[in-house]
Scaffold this motif. Structure first.
Motif, PDB file in Angstrom:
ATOM      1  N   VAL A  47     -68.170   8.086   6.453  1.00  0.00           N
ATOM      2  CA  VAL A  47     -68.742   9.034   7.407  1.00  0.00           C
ATOM      3  C   VAL A  47     -67.782   9.192   8.571  1.00  0.00           C
ATOM      4  O   VAL A  47     -67.317   8.206   9.149  1.00  0.00           O
ATOM      5  CB  VAL A  47     -70.119   8.540   7.901  1.00  0.00           C
ATOM      6  CG1 VAL A  47     -70.688   9.520   8.923  1.00  0.00           C
ATOM      7  CG2 VAL A  47     -71.069   8.360   6.727  1.00  0.00           C
ATOM      8  N   VAL A  48     -67.474  10.454   8.915  1.00  0.00           N
ATOM      9  CA  VAL A  48     -66.586  10.762  10.034  1.00  0.00           C
ATOM     10  C   VAL A  48     -67.435  11.420  11.128  1.00  0.00           C
ATOM     11  O   VAL A  48     -68.098  12.439  10.880  1.00  0.00           O
ATOM     12  CB  VAL A  48     -65.441  11.689   9.601  1.00  0.00           C
ATOM     13  CG1 VAL A  48     -64.545  12.022  10.791  1.00  0.00           C
ATOM     14  CG2 VAL A  48     -64.636  11.041   8.479  1.00  0.00           C
ATOM     15  N   SER A  49     -67.398  10.832  12.292  1.00  0.00           N
ATOM     16  CA  SER A  49     -68.178  11.388  13.407  1.00  0.00           C
ATOM     17  C   SER A  49     -67.444  12.587  14.011  1.00  0.00           C
ATOM     18  O   SER A  49     -66.201  12.606  14.104  1.00  0.00           O
ATOM     19  CB  SER A  49     -68.398  10.319  14.474  1.00  0.00           C
ATOM     20  OG  SER A  49     -69.115   9.222  13.934  1.00  0.00           O
ATOM     21  N   ALA A  99     -57.884   9.900   3.726  1.00  0.00           N
ATOM     22  CA  ALA A  99     -58.566  11.135   4.131  1.00  0.00           C
ATOM     23  C   ALA A  99     -59.317  10.943   5.443  1.00  0.00           C
ATOM     24  O   ALA A  99     -59.316  11.837   6.310  1.00  0.00           O
ATOM     25  CB  ALA A  99     -59.519  11.575   3.027  1.00  0.00           C
ATOM     26  N   LYS A 100     -59.937   9.791   5.619  1.00  0.00           N
ATOM     27  CA  LYS A 100     -60.672   9.546   6.866  1.00  0.00           C
ATOM     28  C   LYS A 100     -59.725   9.504   8.057  1.00  0.00           C
ATOM     29  O   LYS A 100     -60.006  10.092   9.117  1.00  0.00           O
ATOM     30  CB  LYS A 100     -61.437   8.227   6.748  1.00  0.00           C
ATOM     31  CG  LYS A 100     -62.275   7.894   7.971  1.00  0.00           C
ATOM     32  CD  LYS A 100     -63.024   6.593   7.792  1.00  0.00           C
ATOM     33  CE  LYS A 100     -63.850   6.263   9.038  1.00  0.00           C
ATOM     34  NZ  LYS A 100     -64.576   4.974   8.880  1.00  0.00           N
ATOM     35  N   MET A 101     -58.576   8.814   7.886  1.00  0.00           N
ATOM     36  CA  MET A 101     -57.605   8.749   8.971  1.00  0.00           C
ATOM     37  C   MET A 101     -57.073  10.143   9.307  1.00  0.00           C
ATOM     38  O   MET A 101     -56.938  10.520  10.486  1.00  0.00           O
ATOM     39  CB  MET A 101     -56.458   7.811   8.581  1.00  0.00           C
ATOM     40  CG  MET A 101     -56.855   6.356   8.453  1.00  0.00           C
ATOM     41  SD  MET A 101     -55.585   5.335   7.670  1.00  0.00           S
ATOM     42  CE  MET A 101     -54.226   5.576   8.808  1.00  0.00           C
ATOM     43  N   ALA A 102     -56.768  10.932   8.272  1.00  0.00           N
ATOM     44  CA  ALA A 102     -56.249  12.281   8.518  1.00  0.00           C
ATOM     45  C   ALA A 102     -57.301  13.165   9.185  1.00  0.00           C
ATOM     46  O   ALA A 102     -56.984  13.939  10.110  1.00  0.00           O
ATOM     47  CB  ALA A 102     -55.787  12.898   7.190  1.00  0.00           C
ATOM     48  N   MET A 103     -58.561  13.048   8.758  1.00  0.00           N
ATOM     49  CA  MET A 103     -59.616  13.875   9.351  1.00  0.00           C
ATOM     50  C   MET A 103     -59.820  13.515  10.825  1.00  0.00           C
ATOM     51  O   MET A 103     -59.992  14.403  11.683  1.00  0.00           O
ATOM     52  CB  MET A 103     -60.911  13.682   8.564  1.00  0.00           C
ATOM     53  CG  MET A 103     -62.077  14.517   9.076  1.00  0.00           C
ATOM     54  SD  MET A 103     -61.767  16.313   8.966  1.00  0.00           S
ATOM     55  CE  MET A 103     -61.902  16.542   7.192  1.00  0.00           C
ATOM     56  N   GLU A 104     -59.800  12.215  11.128  1.00  0.00           N
ATOM     57  CA  GLU A 104     -59.962  11.817  12.532  1.00  0.00           C
ATOM     58  C   GLU A 104     -58.807  12.334  13.388  1.00  0.00           C
ATOM     59  O   GLU A 104     -59.006  12.748  14.546  1.00  0.00           O
ATOM     60  CB  GLU A 104     -60.059  10.293  12.612  1.00  0.00           C
ATOM     61  CG  GLU A 104     -61.362   9.741  12.040  1.00  0.00           C
ATOM     62  CD  GLU A 104     -61.382   8.224  12.016  1.00  0.00           C
ATOM     63  OE1 GLU A 104     -60.303   7.620  12.232  1.00  0.00           O
ATOM     64  OE2 GLU A 104     -62.457   7.639  11.790  1.00  0.00           O
ATOM     65  N   LYS A 105     -57.596  12.319  12.828  1.00  0.00           N
ATOM     66  CA  LYS A 105     -56.455  12.847  13.578  1.00  0.00           C
ATOM     67  C   LYS A 105     -56.578  14.358  13.785  1.00  0.00           C
ATOM     68  O   LYS A 105     -56.236  14.897  14.840  1.00  0.00           O
ATOM     69  CB  LYS A 105     -55.153  12.521  12.846  1.00  0.00           C
ATOM     70  CG  LYS A 105     -54.790  11.043  12.836  1.00  0.00           C
ATOM     71  CD  LYS A 105     -53.505  10.811  12.081  1.00  0.00           C
ATOM     72  CE  LYS A 105     -53.162   9.339  12.027  1.00  0.00           C
ATOM     73  NZ  LYS A 105     -52.925   8.750  13.359  1.00  0.00           N
ATOM     74  N   LEU A 106     -57.081  15.066  12.735  1.00  0.00           N
ATOM     75  CA  LEU A 106     -57.259  16.519  12.876  1.00  0.00           C
ATOM     76  C   LEU A 106     -58.296  16.837  13.947  1.00  0.00           C
ATOM     77  O   LEU A 106     -58.105  17.762  14.756  1.00  0.00           O
ATOM     78  CB  LEU A 106     -57.702  17.106  11.527  1.00  0.00           C
ATOM     79  CG  LEU A 106     -56.621  17.273  10.454  1.00  0.00           C
ATOM     80  CD1 LEU A 106     -57.268  17.644   9.133  1.00  0.00           C
ATOM     81  CD2 LEU A 106     -55.618  18.342  10.882  1.00  0.00           C
ATOM     82  N   ILE A 140     -69.170  13.872   5.597  1.00  0.00           N
ATOM     83  CA  ILE A 140     -69.052  12.764   4.644  1.00  0.00           C
ATOM     84  C   ILE A 140     -67.852  13.014   3.742  1.00  0.00           C
ATOM     85  O   ILE A 140     -67.657  14.110   3.224  1.00  0.00           O
ATOM     86  CB  ILE A 140     -70.335  12.625   3.811  1.00  0.00           C
ATOM     87  CG1 ILE A 140     -71.523  12.299   4.727  1.00  0.00           C
ATOM     88  CG2 ILE A 140     -70.177  11.540   2.745  1.00  0.00           C
ATOM     89  CD1 ILE A 140     -72.848  12.277   4.010  1.00  0.00           C
ATOM     90  N   LEU A 141     -67.044  11.969   3.564  1.00  0.00           N
ATOM     91  CA  LEU A 141     -65.915  12.006   2.643  1.00  0.00           C
ATOM     92  C   LEU A 141     -66.284  11.150   1.441  1.00  0.00           C
ATOM     93  O   LEU A 141     -66.629   9.971   1.583  1.00  0.00           O
ATOM     94  CB  LEU A 141     -64.647  11.454   3.310  1.00  0.00           C
ATOM     95  CG  LEU A 141     -64.233  12.129   4.617  1.00  0.00           C
ATOM     96  CD1 LEU A 141     -62.994  11.462   5.189  1.00  0.00           C
ATOM     97  CD2 LEU A 141     -63.968  13.616   4.398  1.00  0.00           C
ATOM     98  N   SER A 142     -66.214  11.744   0.256  1.00  0.00           N
ATOM     99  CA  SER A 142     -66.654  11.058  -0.951  1.00  0.00           C
ATOM    100  C   SER A 142     -65.490  10.949  -1.932  1.00  0.00           C
ATOM    101  O   SER A 142     -64.853  11.953  -2.256  1.00  0.00           O
ATOM    102  CB  SER A 142     -67.814  11.813  -1.607  1.00  0.00           C
ATOM    103  OG  SER A 142     -68.162  11.209  -2.831  1.00  0.00           O
ATOM    104  N   SER A 143     -65.228   9.707  -2.385  1.00  0.00           N
ATOM    105  CA  SER A 143     -64.215   9.456  -3.411  1.00  0.00           C
ATOM    106  C   SER A 143     -64.398   8.040  -3.916  1.00  0.00           C
ATOM    107  O   SER A 143     -64.719   7.131  -3.146  1.00  0.00           O
ATOM    108  CB  SER A 143     -62.800   9.639  -2.867  1.00  0.00           C
ATOM    109  OG  SER A 143     -61.836   9.272  -3.836  1.00  0.00           O
ATOM    110  N   TYR A 144     -64.195   7.861  -5.205  1.00  0.00           N
ATOM    111  CA  TYR A 144     -64.311   6.512  -5.754  1.00  0.00           C
ATOM    112  C   TYR A 144     -63.106   5.646  -5.403  1.00  0.00           C
ATOM    113  O   TYR A 144     -63.185   4.423  -5.416  1.00  0.00           O
ATOM    114  CB  TYR A 144     -64.447   6.570  -7.290  1.00  0.00           C
ATOM    115  CG  TYR A 144     -63.146   6.823  -7.996  1.00  0.00           C
ATOM    116  CD1 TYR A 144     -62.372   5.759  -8.451  1.00  0.00           C
ATOM    117  CD2 TYR A 144     -62.681   8.118  -8.193  1.00  0.00           C
ATOM    118  CE1 TYR A 144     -61.173   5.983  -9.094  1.00  0.00           C
ATOM    119  CE2 TYR A 144     -61.488   8.340  -8.828  1.00  0.00           C
ATOM    120  CZ  TYR A 144     -60.733   7.281  -9.291  1.00  0.00           C
ATOM    121  OH  TYR A 144     -59.544   7.503  -9.922  1.00  0.00           O
TER     122      TYR A 144
END
Length: 488
Positions: free
Chosen positions: A181-183, A234-241, A222-226
């Motif tokens: 989960v990305v806030s 992806a979470k790190m990149a999304m937070e940076k974006l 929400i970022l979903s991946s097995y």
């Protein structure tokens, strides 16, 4: 065995003493028999002599009486002759008995000599053989008792060692999930993430291989991946974006690449931290990197790096109590699942892959054998694979340590991506939407639009043939051509 050999030596020495004593006793008994026979013979001779003397006295009396009683002498003349003949016969009999006694004495002496010679050589050999057989039987019985007691004690001591190791190693277990989960600072950011006609979210999903779920959840996506590594990038990149605010396809690719490089650093630090906590030194940097990757891998829902650290600690504790090398045991336990960090395209089980990987960097042969043999696939050459197998079972069997459904789910998604990657011209394949969709990115130089359509049909047919899955799986083939030029 040393006690048994000592006992056998004592038994043999006792047998020698007993044989010597028996020899002396036999000689003494023979001498006693000879003296008894001689004494009996002397008594008989003495009796005969006394009888002869009596007869002589009688003869003398008869001779004296003959002077007075001629008639009596005439009457008794014949009797005297008869008695003389009888005495002569008895004398001959006595002589014959004396000769027979001498013969018997000589035979007894011969037998005694034969017995004496046998007791010193043959009899001693026979006694030694008999005593040696008895000693072997007794030793075998004692060895059996010692072995049974050792097995009973070994089982009890093994239980004690395992219980103490479990007691001293208390590790926490966390269950891995497949979503992050990305806030967001505000719900307005959701629209910017989606972009015009969804171009930003498509670019993000295509670059990272992660499914972005934008729903009614306030101020969160929400970022979903097995794949936990892919999801973390992806979470790190999304937070940076979100922090940067400039969200467009080229910026997304730039920050994803930056997050990928940062993830490499994080992975290496995780491996170094694990080695530091366990006091293990001298590992190759590539091995440390693989250990760091294990922190983002799961086995039946259990974090593999945490599991490996726990196995390492258990191995070290048990090795110390067994008198083995604790450092070598901990090293074997830490690296036993390193093969799970290597890409799935490598053929073989994780034990074979891990053993080959460790051998490539000249790891200790005991560690290599522990990696390869801790599941019993190959011969366990040392006690260390046994310790690793026991610690692995202890760590995996703890309540809440593992979850079978998650592992099956992950394997199904890995199989889905592997099938898509097997086709020619595929650059990347990502399983998204919890396995309900596989997104395939192809090389535009190798496939045209018509081939992309055929590829989607071929992948769907292969999935239907080789996989079992609930519902349906959507196959999306993306062929994107970019033309880039710089204005200077």
């Amino acid at each position: 065995m040393a006690d048994a050999e000592g006992l056998a030596d004592r038994i043999i020495a006792d047998a020698k003493k007993e044989a010597e004593i028996r020899k002396k006793e036999a000689v003494l008994e023979a001498k006693d028999e000879w003296y008894k026979a001689k004494a009996n013979f002397d008594r008989q001779i003495e009796n005969q002599r006394r009888e002869i003397k009596k007869e002589e006295e009688a003869i003398r009396r008869h001779a004296e009486e003959q002077d007075q009683k001629a008639d009596v002498l005439n009457r008794k003349g014949k009797e005297q002759q008869n008695r003389e003949r009888s005495l002569a016969a008895r004398g001959r009999g006595i002589q014959a008995r004396g000769d027979e006694l001498q013969r018997l004495i000589r035979e007894q002496n011969t037998q005694l000599e034969r017995a004496a010679s046998m007791s010193s050589d043959e009899a001693k050999k026979i006694l030694m053989q008999n005593l040696e057989g008895e000693a072997r039987l007794e030793v075998a019985a004692r060895v059996k008792d010692i072995r049974e007691k050792a097995e009973q004690n070994a089982e009890r001591e093994a239980r004690d060692i395992i219980v103490q190791a479990i007691y001293r190693c208390a590790a926490d277990h966390t269950v891995e999930t497949t979503v992050s989960v990305v806030s967001l600072p505000s719900d307005e950011m959701k629209g910017r993430i989606i972009g015009r006609e969804g171009r930003n979210i498509r670019a993000f999903e295509t670059t990272t291989g992660v499914d972005v779920i934008v729903d009614d959840t306030p101020e969160a996506i929400i970022l979903s991946s097995y794949d936990p590594i892919r999801r973390e990038i992806a979470k790190m990149a999304m937070e940076k974006l979100i922090q940067d605010g400039r969200i467009h396809p080229s910026r997304i690719e730039e920050l994803v690449e930056k997050a990928t490089n940062e993830m490499e650093v994080i992975i290496r630090e995780a491996g170094e931290q694990a080695c530091f906590e366990l006091g293990i030194h001298g590992l190759h940097q590539d091995i440390i990197r693989m250990l760091g990757k294990l922190s983002y891998r799961t086995s039946y829902g259990q974090n593999v790096l945490a599991h490996s650290k726990e196995v390492s600690m258990l191995c070290g504790i048990m090795a110390a109590q067994l008198g083995l090398d604790p450092d070598l045991a901990k090293r074997s336990g830490l690296l036993h699942d390193v093969g799970k960090a290597i890409d799935r395209e490598t053929e073989g089980t994780h034990t074979e892959i891990g053993a080959r990987f460790a051998a490539r960097y000249n790891e200790h042969p005991v560690v290599i054998n522990a990696i390869e043999a801790h599941h019993g696939d190959v011969l366990q050459e040392t006690p260390y694979p046994v310790l690793v197998a026991a610690a692995d079972a202890i760590s995996g069997s703890r309540p809440g340590a593992r979850r079978e459904p998650l592992e099956g789910y992950v394997k199904r998604l890995e199989k889905l991506e592997e099938l898509a990657d097997s086709f020619q011209g595929v650059a990347k394949a990502f399983a998204i939407q919890a396995g309900r969709e596989v997104r395939v990115i192809v090389e535009p130089q190798e496939l045209d639009d018509s081939s992309a359509l055929a590829l989607a049909s071929d992948i769907a047919e292969k999935i239907q043939t080789e996989m079992q899955y609930p519902g349906q799986i959507k196959v999306t083939v993306i062929r994107e051509t970019r033309s880039v030029e710089y204005a200077r």
